[in-house]
Design a protein around this motif. Sequence first.
Motif: not given
Length: 320
Positions: A66-71, A6-15
């Motif tokens: 479910n992890l914070e910052n992922i979605g 399984s491949s996936f990516y996501k642009f999401t701001p993470i500190s």
Amino acid sequence: MQHFVSSFYKFTPISSERTTVLKHELETLAKKYEIQGLMILATEGVNSTVSGIKENVISFIQEVQNLENIGHLETKNSWSDKIPFRRFKVALRNEIVTIGDTALLPNGSHFHLSPEEWEKSIQDPNAVVIDTRNWYETKVGKFKNAVELGINEFQEFPAAIKNLNLKKDAKVLMYCTGGIRCEKAILEMNRQGFENVYQLEGGILKYLEEFPNSQWDGECFVFDHRVAVDQKLEPSKKYGLCSHCGQPSDIKISCIRCDAEATPCEACINLGEFNKTCSKNCAHHYRVRPGKGRRQELESGTRRSLNLAKIRSEEKRTKS
Ligand SMILES: [Zn+2]
Ligand SMILES: [Zn+2]
């Protein structure tokens, strides 16, 4: 055993502090579900290919979401009969796909074409179709009418586009393996003044799910042990990696030193006979002393008079 990939990516701001914690959380989850693969983490998001038992991969991805910052994560899935990754690794980097400029930050999915829309659009004779991938990937397969950039790595993309001297109002259609490179490529194109630019959503992998044996020519290179996938997204039967330079090759021979199956590339073979070998090790030994290794000489009967027992005990010693 069949491995689910399984491949996936996501642009999401993470500190940056959060990426360090997230790395540990992901490693813990991977251990729990016996997941292999590579996850790239940066302050701009996550980019990943993982594999394992299907149910486990699905549970793993559910927990990652479910992890914070992922979605929510959009995944592209396929199967492999050989293990695509030997271990699990989370790599912390500056970018999840490296164009060499952290200011190019994708947000949202503007100018994305679904595989259906893409299938129609690329048959428009006025559109310029650009393959944003590296030269060794386009060698394995590409869209029939695509322009290849001949780049070694994605960081060369901005300069390669300038060199094409396209008209600024040209209709440009871009694609890559899973869509992530185009997310940044499209921003770079905008920066260079192109406004009429579209990308294939989900990349080649999503397209082939819906349109095998249509506008795509050849196979699709992937960055794991499968080397490439065919039109049905099954692991390539045609390509292996050249053990001398790491490039894909469809030349299958027996190693001239040890008889093992070898897939050296044409460029390496052209450098010398010693590269008609299965490994850097065999190439080295062949250069020092051309001919087969001692075991093969014995098997082929050229040195039968040698004391076999002596050789076996020698082999035992080198193995331990
Ligand atoms: Zn090579
Ligand atoms: Zn060999």
